[in-house]
Design a protein around this motif. Structure first.
Motif, PDB file in Angstrom:
ATOM      1  N   LEU A 173       0.828  -1.125   0.083  1.00  0.00           N
ATOM      2  CA  LEU A 173      -0.054   0.006   0.090  1.00  0.00           C
ATOM      3  C   LEU A 173       0.730   1.258   0.064  1.00  0.00           C
ATOM      4  O   LEU A 173       0.588   2.368  -0.794  1.00  0.00           O
ATOM      5  N   LEU A 174       1.892   1.283   0.753  1.00  0.00           N
ATOM      6  CA  LEU A 174       2.814   2.459   0.936  1.00  0.00           C
ATOM      7  C   LEU A 174       3.230   2.627  -0.474  1.00  0.00           C
ATOM      8  O   LEU A 174       3.722   3.822  -0.899  1.00  0.00           O
ATOM      9  N   HIS A 175       4.049   1.639  -1.257  1.00  0.00           N
ATOM     10  CA  HIS A 175       4.556   1.888  -2.547  1.00  0.00           C
ATOM     11  C   HIS A 175       3.328   2.448  -3.300  1.00  0.00           C
ATOM     12  O   HIS A 175       3.918   3.192  -4.217  1.00  0.00           O
ATOM     13  N   ARG A 176       2.144   1.984  -3.333  1.00  0.00           N
ATOM     14  CA  ARG A 176       1.176   2.493  -4.429  1.00  0.00           C
ATOM     15  C   ARG A 176       0.912   3.990  -4.166  1.00  0.00           C
ATOM     16  O   ARG A 176       0.568   4.675  -4.993  1.00  0.00           O
ATOM     17  N   VAL A 177       0.980   4.190  -2.832  1.00  0.00           N
ATOM     18  CA  VAL A 177       0.492   5.533  -2.505  1.00  0.00           C
ATOM     19  C   VAL A 177       1.700   6.581  -2.734  1.00  0.00           C
ATOM     20  O   VAL A 177       1.248   7.437  -3.467  1.00  0.00           O
ATOM     21  N   ALA A 178       2.750   6.203  -2.679  1.00  0.00           N
ATOM     22  CA  ALA A 178       3.973   6.795  -3.034  1.00  0.00           C
ATOM     23  C   ALA A 178       4.138   7.126  -4.568  1.00  0.00           C
ATOM     24  O   ALA A 178       4.374   8.026  -5.114  1.00  0.00           O
ATOM     25  N   ALA A 179       3.838   5.953  -5.266  1.00  0.00           N
ATOM     26  CA  ALA A 179       3.706   5.960  -6.818  1.00  0.00           C
ATOM     27  C   ALA A 179       2.616   6.979  -7.257  1.00  0.00           C
ATOM     28  O   ALA A 179       2.930   7.779  -8.182  1.00  0.00           O
ATOM     29  N   GLY A 180       1.417   7.054  -6.449  1.00  0.00           N
ATOM     30  CA  GLY A 180       0.559   8.053  -6.969  1.00  0.00           C
ATOM     31  C   GLY A 180       0.733   9.497  -6.773  1.00  0.00           C
ATOM     32  O   GLY A 180       0.521  10.404  -7.613  1.00  0.00           O
ATOM     33  N   LEU A 181       1.560   9.829  -5.449  1.00  0.00           N
ATOM     34  CA  LEU A 181       2.040  11.054  -5.415  1.00  0.00           C
ATOM     35  C   LEU A 181       3.361  11.539  -6.422  1.00  0.00           C
ATOM     36  O   LEU A 181       3.192  12.466  -6.886  1.00  0.00           O
ATOM     37  N   PHE A 182       3.974  10.306  -6.866  1.00  0.00           N
ATOM     38  CA  PHE A 182       4.975  10.777  -7.957  1.00  0.00           C
ATOM     39  C   PHE A 182       4.409  11.142  -9.179  1.00  0.00           C
ATOM     40  O   PHE A 182       4.763  12.055 -10.015  1.00  0.00           O
ATOM     41  N   LEU A 183       3.435  10.304  -9.328  1.00  0.00           N
ATOM     42  CA  LEU A 183       2.595  10.493 -10.889  1.00  0.00           C
ATOM     43  C   LEU A 183       1.858  11.820 -10.751  1.00  0.00           C
ATOM     44  O   LEU A 183       1.864  12.771 -11.655  1.00  0.00           O
ATOM     45  N   VAL A 184       1.416  12.390  -9.598  1.00  0.00           N
ATOM     46  CA  VAL A 184       0.674  13.576  -9.509  1.00  0.00           C
ATOM     47  C   VAL A 184       1.720  14.806  -9.752  1.00  0.00           C
ATOM     48  O   VAL A 184       1.662  15.750 -10.653  1.00  0.00           O
ATOM     49  N   PHE A 185       2.996  14.773  -9.330  1.00  0.00           N
ATOM     50  CA  PHE A 185       4.031  15.518  -9.279  1.00  0.00           C
ATOM     51  C   PHE A 185       4.527  15.686 -10.990  1.00  0.00           C
ATOM     52  O   PHE A 185       4.731  16.723 -11.450  1.00  0.00           O
ATOM     53  N   ALA A 186       4.513  14.364 -11.419  1.00  0.00           N
ATOM     54  CA  ALA A 186       4.726  14.215 -12.862  1.00  0.00           C
ATOM     55  C   ALA A 186       4.014  14.970 -13.783  1.00  0.00           C
ATOM     56  O   ALA A 186       4.365  15.723 -14.793  1.00  0.00           O
ATOM     57  N   VAL A 187       2.604  14.645 -13.540  1.00  0.00           N
ATOM     58  CA  VAL A 187       1.687  15.416 -14.308  1.00  0.00           C
ATOM     59  C   VAL A 187       1.589  16.930 -14.184  1.00  0.00           C
ATOM     60  O   VAL A 187       1.568  17.650 -15.305  1.00  0.00           O
ATOM     61  N   VAL A 188       1.927  17.577 -12.899  1.00  0.00           N
ATOM     62  CA  VAL A 188       1.925  18.881 -12.863  1.00  0.00           C
ATOM     63  C   VAL A 188       2.886  19.438 -13.556  1.00  0.00           C
ATOM     64  O   VAL A 188       3.359  20.472 -14.146  1.00  0.00           O
ATOM     65  N   ALA A 189       4.331  18.553 -13.692  1.00  0.00           N
ATOM     66  CA  ALA A 189       5.479  19.055 -14.417  1.00  0.00           C
ATOM     67  C   ALA A 189       5.308  18.904 -15.968  1.00  0.00           C
ATOM     68  O   ALA A 189       5.705  19.979 -16.590  1.00  0.00           O
ATOM     69  N   VAL A 190       4.656  18.121 -16.599  1.00  0.00           N
ATOM     70  CA  VAL A 190       4.314  17.955 -17.641  1.00  0.00           C
ATOM     71  C   VAL A 190       3.441  19.252 -18.138  1.00  0.00           C
ATOM     72  O   VAL A 190       3.639  19.926 -19.143  1.00  0.00           O
ATOM     73  N   VAL A 191       2.276  19.463 -17.205  1.00  0.00           N
ATOM     74  CA  VAL A 191       1.665  20.716 -17.586  1.00  0.00           C
ATOM     75  C   VAL A 191       2.359  22.036 -17.652  1.00  0.00           C
ATOM     76  O   VAL A 191       2.219  22.718 -18.477  1.00  0.00           O
ATOM     77  N   GLU A 192       3.196  22.015 -16.681  1.00  0.00           N
ATOM     78  CA  GLU A 192       3.968  23.202 -16.808  1.00  0.00           C
ATOM     79  C   GLU A 192       5.121  23.241 -17.844  1.00  0.00           C
ATOM     80  O   GLU A 192       5.021  24.419 -18.343  1.00  0.00           O
ATOM     81  N   THR A 193       5.479  22.093 -18.389  1.00  0.00           N
ATOM     82  CA  THR A 193       6.453  22.042 -19.762  1.00  0.00           C
ATOM     83  C   THR A 193       5.555  22.846 -20.709  1.00  0.00           C
ATOM     84  O   THR A 193       6.083  23.355 -21.392  1.00  0.00           O
ATOM     85  N   VAL A 194       4.152  21.954 -20.853  1.00  0.00           N
ATOM     86  CA  VAL A 194       3.361  22.648 -21.878  1.00  0.00           C
ATOM     87  C   VAL A 194       3.053  24.141 -21.971  1.00  0.00           C
ATOM     88  O   VAL A 194       3.284  24.522 -22.921  1.00  0.00           O
ATOM     89  N   ARG A 195       2.791  24.393 -20.833  1.00  0.00           N
ATOM     90  CA  ARG A 195       2.339  25.782 -20.671  1.00  0.00           C
ATOM     91  C   ARG A 195       3.537  26.755 -21.003  1.00  0.00           C
ATOM     92  O   ARG A 195       3.495  27.751 -21.575  1.00  0.00           O
ATOM     93  N   THR A 196       4.823  26.467 -20.488  1.00  0.00           N
ATOM     94  CA  THR A 196       5.911  27.180 -20.763  1.00  0.00           C
ATOM     95  C   THR A 196       6.372  27.085 -22.512  1.00  0.00           C
ATOM     96  O   THR A 196       6.633  28.187 -22.922  1.00  0.00           O
ATOM     97  N   LEU A 197       6.038  26.011 -23.165  1.00  0.00           N
ATOM     98  CA  LEU A 197       6.508  25.949 -24.480  1.00  0.00           C
ATOM     99  C   LEU A 197       5.395  26.583 -25.384  1.00  0.00           C
ATOM    100  O   LEU A 197       5.627  27.131 -26.555  1.00  0.00           O
ATOM    101  N   THR A 198       3.996  26.563 -25.024  1.00  0.00           N
ATOM    102  CA  THR A 198       2.959  27.336 -25.869  1.00  0.00           C
ATOM    103  C   THR A 198       2.585  28.673 -25.258  1.00  0.00           C
ATOM    104  O   THR A 198       2.237  29.389 -26.062  1.00  0.00           O
ATOM    105  N   GLY A 199       3.442  28.970 -24.008  1.00  0.00           N
ATOM    106  CA  GLY A 199       3.077  30.361 -23.505  1.00  0.00           C
ATOM    107  C   GLY A 199       4.083  31.615 -24.011  1.00  0.00           C
ATOM    108  O   GLY A 199       4.414  31.926 -24.984  1.00  0.00           O
TER     109      GLY A 199
END
Length: 199
Positions: A173-199
């Motif tokens: 369970l702890l591995h899965r919770v941590a994986a979920g947190l990492f995924l959220v941070f990855a998605v936020v970083a992808v959104v910031e990358t796209v926003r920077t490239l298109t903005g």
């Protein structure tokens, strides 16, 4: 120092380290030596590792913003994938058999604990996360304090509670919770990358 960054680093690193090999290494060390020198040695090793990771992440922040957010996304996505794969393996860990406590000096026990954990922590998920946070927030001191505090909590639990802790942790369970947190941070970083490239 920014309290929200300290908290973000603490909240991300804590669940990553709970089921990690360094926790189990600390547990094994705590069966061989008294808890205080184990805690001191492990804490110092974690402090040095966090400083190295924060420095690497801070160097990343010197690159253009789009490159930094893309690298951060890759770091967190890699961490999420590795954690998810670990969670699928289950909680079976090879634990060393308990040995009788050695009559060892405080300094020697702390030095052994430092060496074991310093070597074990290289390339660890918490290092990836710490470097990613340092690059993302550009607040190296805040990331250092949050990450090191989380690692000290984990090493304290392992050193002072010993094997009782290992028996009660739902590792998968702890591995899965941590994986979920990492995924959220990855998605936020992808959104910031796209926003920077298109903005």
């Amino acid at each position: 120092m920014v309290l929200s960054v300290v908290l973000a680093a603490f909240v991300l690193i804590l669940p990553v380290e709970l089921p990690d090999k360094t926790l189990f290494a600390t547990l094994v060390l705590a069966t061989r030596f008294p808890p205080l020198p184990v805690f001191v040695g492990v804490g110092l090793a974690f402090g040095l590792q966090v400083a190295i990771a924060v420095t690497a992440g801070s160097l990343l922040s010197l690159l253009p913003e789009a490159v930094v957010s893309a690298v951060v996304a890759v770091l967190f996505l890699t961490g999420a994938v590795l954690l998810w794969r670990e969670s699928r393996k289950g909680g079976d860990e090879d634990e060393a058999t308990a040995q009788a406590r050695e009559q060892t000096s405080f300094v020697r026990a702390a030095a052994i604990s430092f060496g074991v954990l310093f070597a074990a922590e290289w390339g660890d998920l918490s290092q990836l996360a710490t470097a990613g946070l340092a690059a993302r927030y550009e607040e190296p001191l805040s990331v250092f304090v949050g990450a090191w505090a989380a690692l000290l909590v984990i090493s304290g639990l392992a050193a002072f509670l010993g094997r009782k802790l290992a028996d009660r942790l739902p590792v998968t369970l702890l591995h899965r919770v941590a994986a979920g947190l990492f995924l959220v941070f990855a998605v936020v970083a992808v959104v910031e990358t796209v926003r920077t490239l298109t903005g």
